[in-house]
Design a protein around this motif. Sequence first.
Motif, mmCIF file in Angstrom:
data_model
loop_
_atom_site.group_PDB
_atom_site.id
_atom_site.type_symbol
_atom_site.label_atom_id
_atom_site.label_comp_id
_atom_site.label_asym_id
_atom_site.label_seq_id
_atom_site.Cartn_x
_atom_site.Cartn_y
_atom_site.Cartn_z
ATOM 1 N N GLU A 108 4.926 -22.913 -6.076
ATOM 2 C CA GLU A 108 5.072 -24.569 -5.999
ATOM 3 C C GLU A 108 5.279 -24.775 -7.587
ATOM 4 N N TYR A 109 6.240 -25.618 -7.996
ATOM 5 C CA TYR A 109 6.022 -25.993 -9.593
ATOM 6 C C TYR A 109 6.457 -27.702 -9.520
ATOM 7 N N ARG A 110 6.067 -28.153 -10.427
ATOM 8 C CA ARG A 110 6.285 -29.590 -10.712
ATOM 9 C C ARG A 110 6.847 -29.991 -12.095
ATOM 10 N N CYS A 111 7.931 -30.662 -12.053
ATOM 11 C CA CYS A 111 8.579 -31.148 -12.994
ATOM 12 C C CYS A 111 7.664 -31.892 -14.118
ATOM 13 N N LEU A 112 7.527 -31.728 -15.273
ATOM 14 C CA LEU A 112 6.857 -32.457 -16.163
ATOM 15 C C LEU A 112 7.165 -33.937 -16.068
ATOM 16 N N SER A 113 6.199 -34.828 -16.438
ATOM 17 C CA SER A 113 6.255 -36.027 -16.747
ATOM 18 C C SER A 113 7.580 -36.700 -17.209
ATOM 19 N N GLY A 114 8.266 -37.398 -16.734
ATOM 20 C CA GLY A 114 9.707 -37.892 -17.534
ATOM 21 C C GLY A 114 10.816 -36.941 -17.005
ATOM 22 N N PHE A 115 10.652 -36.084 -15.862
ATOM 23 C CA PHE A 115 11.739 -35.319 -15.467
ATOM 24 C C PHE A 115 11.776 -35.286 -13.853
ATOM 25 N N LYS A 116 12.641 -35.141 -13.186
ATOM 26 C CA LYS A 116 12.773 -35.144 -11.906
ATOM 27 C C LYS A 116 13.622 -33.946 -11.245
ATOM 28 N N PRO A 117 13.188 -33.485 -10.054
ATOM 29 C CA PRO A 117 12.587 -34.451 -9.166
ATOM 30 C C PRO A 117 11.028 -34.583 -9.255
ATOM 31 N N GLU A 118 10.422 -35.570 -8.753
ATOM 32 C CA GLU A 118 9.026 -35.752 -9.126
ATOM 33 C C GLU A 118 8.091 -35.190 -8.205
ATOM 34 N N LYS A 119 8.690 -34.772 -6.989
ATOM 35 C CA LYS A 119 7.907 -34.177 -6.062
ATOM 36 C C LYS A 119 7.686 -32.627 -6.245
ATOM 37 N N PRO A 120 6.594 -31.899 -6.065
ATOM 38 C CA PRO A 120 6.607 -30.381 -6.055
ATOM 39 C C PRO A 120 7.771 -29.863 -5.310
ATOM 40 N N VAL A 121 8.115 -28.901 -6.043
ATOM 41 C CA VAL A 121 9.272 -28.150 -5.342
ATOM 42 C C VAL A 121 8.723 -26.660 -5.128
ATOM 43 N N GLN A 122 8.984 -25.905 -3.719
ATOM 44 C CA GLN A 122 8.514 -24.685 -3.378
ATOM 45 C C GLN A 122 9.623 -23.709 -3.383
ATOM 46 N N ILE A 123 9.462 -22.729 -3.840
ATOM 47 C CA ILE A 123 10.295 -21.451 -4.093
ATOM 48 C C ILE A 123 9.812 -20.286 -3.434
ATOM 49 N N THR A 124 10.552 -19.330 -3.166
ATOM 50 C CA THR A 124 10.545 -18.133 -2.600
ATOM 51 C C THR A 124 10.847 -16.733 -3.319
ATOM 52 N N CYS A 125 9.984 -15.829 -3.367
ATOM 53 C CA CYS A 125 10.466 -14.576 -3.952
ATOM 54 C C CYS A 125 11.156 -13.765 -2.927
ATOM 55 N N ASP A 126 12.675 -13.513 -3.263
ATOM 56 C CA ASP A 126 13.238 -12.781 -2.255
ATOM 57 C C ASP A 126 13.146 -11.321 -2.280
ATOM 58 N N SER A 127 14.001 -10.403 -1.439
ATOM 59 C CA SER A 127 13.719 -9.139 -1.398
ATOM 60 C C SER A 127 14.415 -8.097 -2.549
ATOM 61 N N GLN A 128 15.097 -9.013 -3.287
ATOM 62 C CA GLN A 128 15.825 -8.414 -4.699
ATOM 63 C C GLN A 128 14.766 -8.734 -5.868
ATOM 64 N N GLY A 129 13.493 -9.408 -5.665
ATOM 65 C CA GLY A 129 12.763 -9.708 -6.677
ATOM 66 C C GLY A 129 13.315 -10.861 -7.370
ATOM 67 N N GLN A 130 13.876 -11.761 -6.756
ATOM 68 C CA GLN A 130 14.403 -12.952 -7.614
ATOM 69 C C GLN A 130 13.807 -14.300 -6.769
ATOM 70 N N TRP A 131 13.770 -15.372 -7.706
ATOM 71 C CA TRP A 131 13.207 -16.618 -7.093
ATOM 72 C C TRP A 131 14.462 -17.405 -6.460
ATOM 73 N N LYS A 132 14.388 -17.992 -5.223
ATOM 74 C CA LYS A 132 15.424 -18.749 -4.713
ATOM 75 C C LYS A 132 14.909 -19.870 -4.405
ATOM 76 N N ASP A 133 15.901 -20.926 -4.230
ATOM 77 C CA ASP A 133 15.590 -22.426 -3.992
ATOM 78 C C ASP A 133 15.050 -23.043 -5.230
ATOM 79 N N ILE A 134 15.486 -22.614 -6.649
ATOM 80 C CA ILE A 134 14.959 -23.180 -7.686
ATOM 81 C C ILE A 134 15.766 -24.536 -7.977
ATOM 82 N N GLN A 135 15.092 -25.689 -8.262
ATOM 83 C CA GLN A 135 15.562 -26.643 -8.487
ATOM 84 C C GLN A 135 15.470 -26.955 -10.147
#
Length: 563
Positions: A108-135
Amino acid sequence: MRVPVKLLGFGFWLLSLNFAQCKEITCDDPRDQLVSRPYYWRTMKLGEKQSYTCVNGYRGTEAEATCTRDGWTPKPLCTEILCDVPKIKNAEIVGRQRPNYRINSKEEYRCLSGFKPEKPVQITCDSQGQWKDIQQCIEITCELKSTTIGVKKINPDGKIIFRARESVEITCSEKHWIFFTKESRKTFTCKADGKWDNEPVCAEITCDDPRDQLVSRPYYWRTMKFGEKQSYTCVNGYRGTEAEATCTRDGWTPKPLCTEILCDVPKIKNAEIVGRQRPNYRINSKEEYRCLSGFKPEKPVQITCDSQGQWKDIQQCIEIMCDLPKITNAEIMRSQESNYKISSKVEYKCRSGFEPEKPVQITCDSQGQWRGIKQCTEIMCDLPKILNAEILGSQKSNFKINSTTKYKCRSGIDAEKPIQITCDSQGQWTGIQQCTEKCGPPPEISNADTKEMTKEEYNTEEKVEYKCFDKYTMNLSPPFSNYLTCVKGEWKGDIYCFKPCIVTVEEMDKRGIRLRWKANEKMIIPHNDRIEFACQGTKKYKAQNLPRPTCKDGVMLLPECEE
């Protein structure tokens, strides 16, 4: 002895010194659990290559494996597919960050204060070694829309787009104020959700009809702008503070528009108001005052506020005085006067050998009498009262200063020799030694026992702690406690154990009830505990029966059910 010898530059091994024979270098199938189907590999010679694949979640270090003198290379043949630390602009990882992540790992990552989305975002490491669902993190801004109407000054000037937590100060013109605040200048801050904390708009100052019940016919007033005036009248018993009312930033002025015709607080020399004093009084109001102590008349006087706002029927207060005090066996300190005013204070001192020893201050009260007089009495000691002792010799009711007497502790008590004591100048006996007794074993207490082994005797102030039997409850409400204390040969203290309540199956059947949450069985319920019952079968509770009675010191009022 056979010694294997390696011949450099050739793909053979010399098997032994006894037999000059060399064997070709070969590689069997790899002993690597990460290689997919290694048992299909054939035995290969030095330098030969073999293409291969790895099991799920791993990839080949190179495209082909090579047979070498050290076995198959590269080493290792397979490496785990991993994701690197996610690098997202204007964001930070939530929680502990790892150096790398396996397939299907989540972060999970959270955007710094002053940036959105404000809620934490969850990303997943896929079978190619790349992160998916990044916002991506987008900067939050607020827009300043109204910059001219009613605005006198904006700081910073010329800026209309503001980031989160940035502020702008707006000053309205003379005839305007901040919308819904009635303030002429205010600072507005862009919040983290991209909205202003208050609406940054200057609105025209207006005044509605006054919400004042003392103004005559206020509903005839119209809504007016800043600076406009309105003539008005007040209801009976009130007068206008000014001839006209003016619309201002603070509403209609003057404030108040109407003032009541009142009497001020009565000011009567050497007197005080009886009861609670008000700041002012309406026409025909009545008030009572009483002359101060030492002044007359002594009875309360009633006065009335007239139609002109003046008090009538006032009587002046005349001073009362005290004569020179005359006290037996005493002398007045400092200068003496023939008489004294009310509240005057005089000090006198008793002669030597009389009490009180310290100077006594007396006060002339409102009746012309001295208050606080203490008679001077000769200082003496009472007959000494010493526990577990007997006075030797004469036993008078009192003794003069410096008199002595002796006492002796009873047999078996400490300090058995005679002790002499002296009556001091304060009327107290000096040199007293107490005769103390010891306590025997602590007494038995109903439904309780001592926590520790008991002794044969105890000194004064020693304590013994008790505990209640199983299912009994200790009463710790004063004066009860869980201790007894040895006090001069006697055990002091109150201990009481509340009894539990016993509910039998027969009693429940007799009353047509059962346990609510378990099968019927004999129950022992501690003091203050509750147990919940239910009616058996189709039976119902009798009127005013409680299904959850409380045990009170062995007594529980059980409910009763009937058909």
